[in-house]
Scaffold this motif. Structure first.
Motif, mmCIF file in Angstrom:
data_model
loop_
_atom_site.group_PDB
_atom_site.id
_atom_site.type_symbol
_atom_site.label_atom_id
_atom_site.label_comp_id
_atom_site.label_asym_id
_atom_site.label_seq_id
_atom_site.Cartn_x
_atom_site.Cartn_y
_atom_site.Cartn_z
ATOM 1 N N ALA A 56 43.469 -29.358 -31.542
ATOM 2 C CA ALA A 56 42.741 -29.910 -30.393
ATOM 3 C C ALA A 56 43.739 -30.097 -29.261
ATOM 4 C CB ALA A 56 42.095 -31.247 -30.767
ATOM 5 N N ALA A 57 43.796 -29.128 -28.365
ATOM 6 C CA ALA A 57 44.790 -29.150 -27.290
ATOM 7 C C ALA A 57 44.155 -29.228 -25.906
ATOM 8 C CB ALA A 57 45.681 -27.918 -27.371
ATOM 9 N N GLU A 58 42.817 -29.155 -25.865
ATOM 10 C CA GLU A 58 42.119 -29.329 -24.596
ATOM 11 C C GLU A 58 41.670 -30.789 -24.499
ATOM 12 O OE1 GLU A 58 42.119 -27.125 -22.334
ATOM 13 O OE2 GLU A 58 42.884 -25.470 -23.529
ATOM 14 N N GLY A 59 40.732 -31.089 -23.626
ATOM 15 C CA GLY A 59 40.251 -32.462 -23.514
ATOM 16 C C GLY A 59 40.332 -32.997 -22.104
ATOM 17 N N ARG A 60 40.336 -34.336 -22.014
ATOM 18 C CA ARG A 60 40.413 -34.957 -20.700
ATOM 19 C C ARG A 60 40.928 -36.379 -20.834
ATOM 20 N NH1 ARG A 60 36.565 -33.303 -17.942
ATOM 21 N NH2 ARG A 60 36.579 -34.815 -16.262
ATOM 22 N N LEU A 61 41.233 -36.975 -19.691
ATOM 23 C CA LEU A 61 41.757 -38.336 -19.634
ATOM 24 C C LEU A 61 40.679 -39.306 -19.183
ATOM 25 C CD1 LEU A 61 45.107 -37.463 -17.859
ATOM 26 C CD2 LEU A 61 44.846 -38.079 -20.262
ATOM 27 N N GLY A 62 40.686 -40.478 -19.795
ATOM 28 C CA GLY A 62 39.777 -41.533 -19.397
ATOM 29 C C GLY A 62 40.564 -42.654 -18.734
ATOM 30 N N LEU A 63 40.017 -43.221 -17.669
ATOM 31 C CA LEU A 63 40.679 -44.285 -16.920
ATOM 32 C C LEU A 63 39.769 -45.499 -16.821
ATOM 33 C CD1 LEU A 63 42.797 -45.456 -14.861
ATOM 34 C CD2 LEU A 63 41.537 -44.217 -13.073
ATOM 35 N N ALA A 64 40.349 -46.664 -17.060
ATOM 36 C CA ALA A 64 39.624 -47.918 -16.863
ATOM 37 C C ALA A 64 40.570 -48.909 -16.202
ATOM 38 C CB ALA A 64 39.103 -48.469 -18.184
ATOM 39 N N GLN A 65 40.057 -49.671 -15.238
ATOM 40 C CA GLN A 65 40.912 -50.593 -14.494
ATOM 41 C C GLN A 65 40.155 -51.862 -14.138
ATOM 42 O OE1 GLN A 65 42.518 -48.934 -10.879
ATOM 43 N NE2 GLN A 65 43.740 -50.739 -10.387
ATOM 44 N N ASP A 66 40.870 -52.953 -14.178
ATOM 45 C CA ASP A 66 40.324 -54.239 -13.757
ATOM 46 C C ASP A 66 41.444 -55.027 -13.107
ATOM 47 O OD1 ASP A 66 38.911 -56.550 -13.330
ATOM 48 O OD2 ASP A 66 38.848 -57.169 -15.436
ATOM 49 N N GLY A 67 41.473 -55.030 -11.773
ATOM 50 C CA GLY A 67 42.529 -55.731 -11.056
ATOM 51 C C GLY A 67 43.894 -55.156 -11.353
ATOM 52 N N GLY A 68 44.783 -56.027 -11.853
ATOM 53 C CA GLY A 68 46.155 -55.602 -12.140
ATOM 54 C C GLY A 68 46.340 -55.007 -13.519
ATOM 55 N N LYS A 69 45.239 -54.707 -14.207
ATOM 56 C CA LYS A 69 45.330 -54.083 -15.523
ATOM 57 C C LYS A 69 44.621 -52.729 -15.499
ATOM 58 C CE LYS A 69 45.564 -58.368 -18.212
ATOM 59 N NZ LYS A 69 45.002 -59.145 -19.344
ATOM 60 N N ALA A 70 45.236 -51.750 -16.146
ATOM 61 C CA ALA A 70 44.628 -50.421 -16.198
ATOM 62 C C ALA A 70 45.102 -49.697 -17.448
ATOM 63 C CB ALA A 70 44.986 -49.613 -14.957
ATOM 64 N N VAL A 71 44.268 -48.789 -17.937
ATOM 65 C CA VAL A 71 44.644 -47.962 -19.093
ATOM 66 C C VAL A 71 44.240 -46.518 -18.841
ATOM 67 C CG1 VAL A 71 44.453 -49.818 -20.792
ATOM 68 C CG2 VAL A 71 42.474 -48.391 -20.316
ATOM 69 N N LEU A 72 45.024 -45.627 -19.409
ATOM 70 C CA LEU A 72 44.704 -44.204 -19.445
ATOM 71 C C LEU A 72 44.685 -43.790 -20.905
ATOM 72 C CD1 LEU A 72 46.915 -42.340 -16.793
ATOM 73 C CD2 LEU A 72 44.417 -42.297 -16.909
ATOM 74 N N VAL A 73 43.655 -43.071 -21.322
ATOM 75 C CA VAL A 73 43.624 -42.556 -22.683
ATOM 76 C C VAL A 73 43.434 -41.039 -22.634
ATOM 77 C CG1 VAL A 73 42.762 -44.656 -23.764
ATOM 78 C CG2 VAL A 73 41.133 -42.986 -22.881
ATOM 79 N N GLU A 74 44.105 -40.348 -23.541
ATOM 80 C CA GLU A 74 43.935 -38.904 -23.680
ATOM 81 C C GLU A 74 43.087 -38.637 -24.910
ATOM 82 O OE1 GLU A 74 46.415 -34.750 -24.542
ATOM 83 O OE2 GLU A 74 47.511 -36.612 -24.140
ATOM 84 N N VAL A 75 41.975 -37.946 -24.709
ATOM 85 C CA VAL A 75 41.103 -37.561 -25.813
ATOM 86 C C VAL A 75 41.048 -36.035 -25.835
ATOM 87 C CG1 VAL A 75 38.835 -37.785 -26.872
ATOM 88 C CG2 VAL A 75 39.735 -39.667 -25.489
ATOM 89 N N ASN A 76 41.386 -35.469 -26.988
ATOM 90 C CA ASN A 76 41.487 -34.014 -27.085
ATOM 91 C C ASN A 76 40.285 -33.380 -27.787
ATOM 92 O OD1 ASN A 76 44.868 -34.669 -27.757
ATOM 93 N ND2 ASN A 76 44.138 -33.744 -25.876
ATOM 94 N N GLY A 158 40.199 -33.845 -14.747
ATOM 95 C CA GLY A 158 40.412 -34.726 -15.888
ATOM 96 C C GLY A 158 41.649 -34.428 -16.705
ATOM 97 N N LYS A 159 42.500 -33.523 -16.229
ATOM 98 C CA LYS A 159 43.649 -33.076 -17.018
ATOM 99 C C LYS A 159 44.941 -33.827 -16.715
ATOM 100 C CE LYS A 159 41.330 -29.571 -18.850
ATOM 101 N NZ LYS A 159 40.931 -29.580 -20.272
ATOM 102 N N VAL A 160 45.046 -34.428 -15.545
ATOM 103 C CA VAL A 160 46.273 -35.116 -15.142
ATOM 104 C C VAL A 160 45.922 -36.521 -14.688
ATOM 105 C CG1 VAL A 160 48.291 -35.093 -13.619
ATOM 106 C CG2 VAL A 160 47.278 -32.929 -14.368
ATOM 107 N N GLY A 161 46.633 -37.513 -15.232
ATOM 108 C CA GLY A 161 46.374 -38.903 -14.854
ATOM 109 C C GLY A 161 47.669 -39.680 -14.681
ATOM 110 N N VAL A 162 47.629 -40.666 -13.779
ATOM 111 C CA VAL A 162 48.832 -41.430 -13.457
ATOM 112 C C VAL A 162 48.500 -42.909 -13.255
ATOM 113 C CG1 VAL A 162 50.747 -41.717 -11.814
ATOM 114 C CG2 VAL A 162 49.843 -39.422 -12.280
ATOM 115 N N LEU A 163 49.400 -43.758 -13.720
ATOM 116 C CA LEU A 163 49.368 -45.181 -13.394
ATOM 117 C C LEU A 163 50.685 -45.524 -12.723
ATOM 118 C CD1 LEU A 163 47.973 -46.801 -16.688
ATOM 119 C CD2 LEU A 163 46.692 -46.182 -14.630
#
Length: 293
Positions: A56-76, A158-163
């Motif tokens: 599983a080498a394809e997929g996309r990134l998910g982003l969630a943020q609330d104020g000063g907190k944020a997460v990025l997850v990679e799901v393939n 959905g392939k590149v994400g940054v915090l």
């Protein structure tokens, strides 16, 4: 009946289902391994996890943020086709939201987090495998937590994400910096973050590339020449040293300094980075089977 680790292991080896599914099935069937195995087959979990050995080498990134907190997850996923499926996108978004809400420290902890649907992330993953017919894996999770500003950005594909964690400045600058990192992908933040071994190796390379005439110059001049080349290389591999993509006349350092701000750090994820993709040569396979190769 006590659900022992060895019993869970035995059921996993027998069905190919995940550890959590096996434990749940055994619990619901009072430790009866045959009944648990049958339940897994009926639910499709066993069949779903048989796909786990597929790349599983394809997929996309998910982003969630609330104020000063944020997460990025990679799901393939296995294919880009599934990565662009609306069901897959919804699953990725739900996983990111669960990661933020639960405060999960890593992927293993995230698997037990509960989605809005009531399922755990791992249960929802098994469902997604059944629905979409591909191996689906939650590979990475990165987080940011700051009293400053967070620049959060995921490219439209959905392939590149940054915090980016920015002390001072404002949200607009933080997001602009996140877009810069996504575009230019600097390995390091500032010059001080560049490993000494990298600098030493680059000096060695630049010296080797010089002509004998240049090498014969006085030591102080030679050092200036080498230093100039190394400074350029260091600028190329650091966020602060690069030309800012939103204002090419200034470096990122100049833009950040003018805003009386400081980049505490950044995290960059690129989908599938580091995964060896299997490229099938179907023509060669057919010829081999036909005895022509």
């Amino acid at each position: 009946m006590e659900i022992t680790a060895s019993l869970v292991k035995e059921l996993r080896e027998r069905t190919g289902a995940g550890m959590m599914e096996c434990k749940k099935a055994l619990t619901e069937n009072n430790g009866d391994i045959n009944a648990a195995a049958e339940a897994l087959r009926k639910s499709g979990a066993a069949k779903a996890d048989k796909k786990a050995d597929r790349v599983a080498a394809e997929g996309r990134l998910g982003l969630a943020q609330d104020g000063g907190k944020a997460v990025l997850v990679e799901v393939n996923s296995e294919t880009d086709f599934v990565a662009n499926d609306s069901n897959f996108k919804s699953f990725v978004d739900a996983v990111a939201a669960a990661a933020l809400a639960s405060g999960a420290a890593d992927v293993e902890a995230l698997k037990t987090a509960t989605l809005a649907s009531g399922q755990t992330v791992e249960e929802a993953r098994a469902t997604a495998i059944q629905t979409l017919g591909e191996n689906i894996q939650i590979r990475r999770l990165v987080k940011a937590d700051t009293t400053g500003n967070i620049g959060a950005y995921v490219h439209t594909n959905g392939k590149v994400g940054v915090l980016v964690e920015l002390i001072g400045g404002d949200v607009e600058l933080a997001r602009g910096l996140a877009m810069h990192v996504a575009a230019m992908k600097p390995p390091h933040n500032k010059a001080a973050d560049v490993p000494a071994e990298f600098v030493a190796k680059e000096k060695e390379i630049e010296l080797a590339k010089m002509s004998e005439k240049d090498k014969s110059k006085p030591a102080e001049i030679l050092e200036k020449i080498i230093s100039g080349k190394i400074n350029k290389i260091v600028n190329d591999v650091t966020l602060y040293g690069q030309s800012y993509v939103l204002d090419g006349d200034k470096t990122v350092e100049q833009v950040v300094t003018a805003a009386k701000a400081d980049v505490a750090g950044f995290q960059l994820l690129v989908v599938g980075e580091g995964i060896e993709k299997v490229v099938e040569d179907y023509a060669a396979e057919v010829m081999k089977q036909a005895g022509l190769a």
